[in-house]
Motif scaffolding. Structure first.
Motif, PDB file in Angstrom:
ATOM      1  N   LEU A  54       5.868  -6.123  -1.855  1.00  0.00           N
ATOM      2  CA  LEU A  54       6.039  -4.250  -1.347  1.00  0.00           C
ATOM      3  C   LEU A  54       7.549  -4.255  -1.870  1.00  0.00           C
ATOM      4  O   LEU A  54       7.927  -3.647  -2.020  1.00  0.00           O
ATOM      5  N   LEU A  55       8.215  -4.762  -0.633  1.00  0.00           N
ATOM      6  CA  LEU A  55       9.627  -5.230  -1.133  1.00  0.00           C
ATOM      7  C   LEU A  55      10.646  -4.589  -2.838  1.00  0.00           C
ATOM      8  O   LEU A  55      10.779  -3.849  -2.490  1.00  0.00           O
ATOM      9  N   PHE A  56       9.359  -5.470  -3.482  1.00  0.00           N
ATOM     10  CA  PHE A  56      10.217  -5.506  -4.719  1.00  0.00           C
ATOM     11  C   PHE A  56       9.919  -3.809  -5.538  1.00  0.00           C
ATOM     12  O   PHE A  56      10.647  -3.965  -6.277  1.00  0.00           O
ATOM     13  N   SER A  57       8.525  -4.055  -4.816  1.00  0.00           N
ATOM     14  CA  SER A  57       8.456  -2.657  -5.248  1.00  0.00           C
ATOM     15  C   SER A  57       8.884  -1.304  -5.138  1.00  0.00           C
ATOM     16  O   SER A  57       8.675   0.141  -5.495  1.00  0.00           O
ATOM     17  N   ALA A  58       9.258  -1.483  -3.282  1.00  0.00           N
ATOM     18  CA  ALA A  58      10.162  -0.001  -2.895  1.00  0.00           C
ATOM     19  C   ALA A  58      11.386  -0.107  -3.466  1.00  0.00           C
ATOM     20  O   ALA A  58      12.472   0.707  -3.110  1.00  0.00           O
ATOM     21  N   GLY A  59      11.995  -1.636  -4.657  1.00  0.00           N
ATOM     22  CA  GLY A  59      13.405  -0.985  -5.010  1.00  0.00           C
ATOM     23  C   GLY A  59      14.003  -1.425  -4.457  1.00  0.00           C
ATOM     24  O   GLY A  59      15.723  -1.634  -4.696  1.00  0.00           O
ATOM     25  N   ILE A 135      -0.876   0.914   2.143  1.00  0.00           N
ATOM     26  CA  ILE A 135      -0.070   0.151   1.182  1.00  0.00           C
ATOM     27  C   ILE A 135       1.081   1.367   0.944  1.00  0.00           C
ATOM     28  O   ILE A 135       1.980   0.908   0.214  1.00  0.00           O
ATOM     29  N   ALA A 136       0.950   2.538   0.474  1.00  0.00           N
ATOM     30  CA  ALA A 136       1.700   2.878  -0.301  1.00  0.00           C
ATOM     31  C   ALA A 136       2.230   3.569   0.926  1.00  0.00           C
ATOM     32  O   ALA A 136       3.863   3.988   0.547  1.00  0.00           O
ATOM     33  N   ALA A 143      10.887   1.442   1.411  1.00  0.00           N
ATOM     34  CA  ALA A 143      12.391   2.195   0.234  1.00  0.00           C
ATOM     35  C   ALA A 143      12.998   3.217   1.196  1.00  0.00           C
ATOM     36  O   ALA A 143      14.433   3.568   0.771  1.00  0.00           O
ATOM     37  N   LEU A 144      12.689   3.945   2.509  1.00  0.00           N
ATOM     38  CA  LEU A 144      13.219   5.073   3.228  1.00  0.00           C
ATOM     39  C   LEU A 144      14.321   3.558   3.028  1.00  0.00           C
ATOM     40  O   LEU A 144      15.903   4.164   3.484  1.00  0.00           O
ATOM     41  N   LEU A 145      13.605   2.275   4.004  1.00  0.00           N
ATOM     42  CA  LEU A 145      14.939   1.456   4.738  1.00  0.00           C
ATOM     43  C   LEU A 145      16.141   1.214   3.492  1.00  0.00           C
ATOM     44  O   LEU A 145      16.833   0.658   4.429  1.00  0.00           O
ATOM     45  N   ASN A 153       8.791   7.068  -3.323  1.00  0.00           N
ATOM     46  CA  ASN A 153       7.279   7.840  -2.789  1.00  0.00           C
ATOM     47  C   ASN A 153       6.379   7.909  -4.227  1.00  0.00           C
ATOM     48  O   ASN A 153       5.744   8.148  -4.570  1.00  0.00           O
ATOM     49  N   GLU A 154       7.714   7.860  -5.113  1.00  0.00           N
ATOM     50  CA  GLU A 154       7.353   7.814  -6.639  1.00  0.00           C
ATOM     51  C   GLU A 154       5.725   6.850  -7.344  1.00  0.00           C
ATOM     52  O   GLU A 154       4.567   7.154  -7.407  1.00  0.00           O
ATOM     53  N   ARG A 155       5.791   5.278  -6.454  1.00  0.00           N
ATOM     54  CA  ARG A 155       6.153   4.303  -7.090  1.00  0.00           C
ATOM     55  C   ARG A 155       4.427   4.304  -5.942  1.00  0.00           C
ATOM     56  O   ARG A 155       2.923   4.282  -6.080  1.00  0.00           O
ATOM     57  N   ALA A 156       4.409   5.247  -4.627  1.00  0.00           N
ATOM     58  CA  ALA A 156       3.746   5.019  -3.295  1.00  0.00           C
ATOM     59  C   ALA A 156       2.425   6.531  -3.932  1.00  0.00           C
ATOM     60  O   ALA A 156       1.470   5.724  -3.635  1.00  0.00           O
TER      61      ALA A 156
END
Length: 294
Positions: A54-59, A135-136, A143-145, A153-156
């Protein structure tokens, strides 16, 4: 190393009051705790494979400095230092990395252990996705943190859209009674609150053990025979197909009569991450094949 870790703990204990007062980006975690960082986190420790993904997905891939055991996706996560697993965390190693955010998993990590980090002023963000929207939200919050809110937000939103499309596509599909086997000895499945079961429902399936009270209940073979599922599904590699083949001993089962024994790709449904969209899509295709066989 032990003395170094203790020294670091002592130093951080002196800094804890100022760290605890940090007010930068904030998000509420799965324990409904407001977690804040002074600035977008730059040094993140992940304590579960799902949190890592999830961290990788969050950039935040460049900001993850350590992970838990079994963090093998994406591939580059496997090259990061490991600080333990769900059975034992190396708190001294975690503290020595000077993280400004630790991401934990409610169902896998020790709350009492991680309270020691919180007491030192290290922000701990707990995850426990129970729905697709969870999950989203996890991706958006992480991503915010970590400083990439727009990307998160885009990926979610893309994930939400994929799941909504699948739901609409299979809304009127013929129901298929499904037994989803997650372990063989003891024989185990999932109830309706588990995300795998929610994916089954999304695809027009009916979890024959959905009403059981435990999230991951143990069951008997007699219970499976009585439920008489029309499809039996498990996840894993080809080596795990023996779990399915064992059911051929009971030719009266509807699933056996129809030839509905299916092996799903591992990880796609097992981890509550954005890849669950791929897992759900594959599962829906599997249940379409099951319908055709009935």
């Amino acid at each position: 190393m032990r003395h170094l870790g203790f020294a670091v703990l002592c130093v951080l204990s002196l800094l804890a009051p100022s760290l605890a007062q940090a007010q930068g980006p904030c998000a509420h975690d799965a324990l409904n705790q407001k977690v804040c960082v002074a600035d977008p986190a730059q040094r993140v420790v992940s304590l579960s494979p799902g949190a890592t993904e999830l961290l990788f997905s969050a950039g935040a891939s460049a900001k993850v400095v350590a992970v838990s055991a079994w963090s093998d996706y994406p591939a580059e996560a496997a090259d990061l230092p490991q600080v333990g697993d769900s059975n034992r965390l190396d708190l001294e190693a975690i503290v020595s990395l000077a993280p400004d955010l630790v991401v934990a998993w409610v169902d896998g990590n020790s709350r009492s252990q991680l309270e020691r980090l919180s007491d030192l002023g290290i922000p701990v963000f707990w995850l426990a996705p129970r729905t697709f929207d969870d999950i989203a939200m996890a991706v958006s919050d992480l991503a915010l943190l970590t400083g990439s809110p727009d990307l998160g937000n885009e990926r979610a939103e893309a994930f939400r859209a994929e799941m909504a499309t699948l739901k609409a596509q299979y809304a009127d599909a013929r129901p298929v009674k499904v037994f989803y086997q997650i372990w063989d000895q003891p024989l185990m499945t999932v109830n309706r609150e588990e995300l795998i079961s929610k994916a089954i429902t999304l695809c027009g399936g009916v979890n024959v053990f959905g009403e059981l009270p435990r999230l991951v209940p143990r069951i008997s073979r007699e219970a499976v025979l009585e439920a008489n599922p029309e499809a039996i599904i498990t996840a894993g590699s080809s080596d795990d197909r023996q779990w399915l083949e064992a059911w051929r001993e009971f030719p009266s089962l509807a699933a056996i009569a129809a030839g509905n024994l299916f092996l799903e790709p591992p990880d796609l449904l097992a981890r509550p991450t954005l890849r669950m969209a791929d897992g759900a899509r594959h599962l829906c295709q599997t249940l379409e094949q099951a319908r055709a066989n009935l």
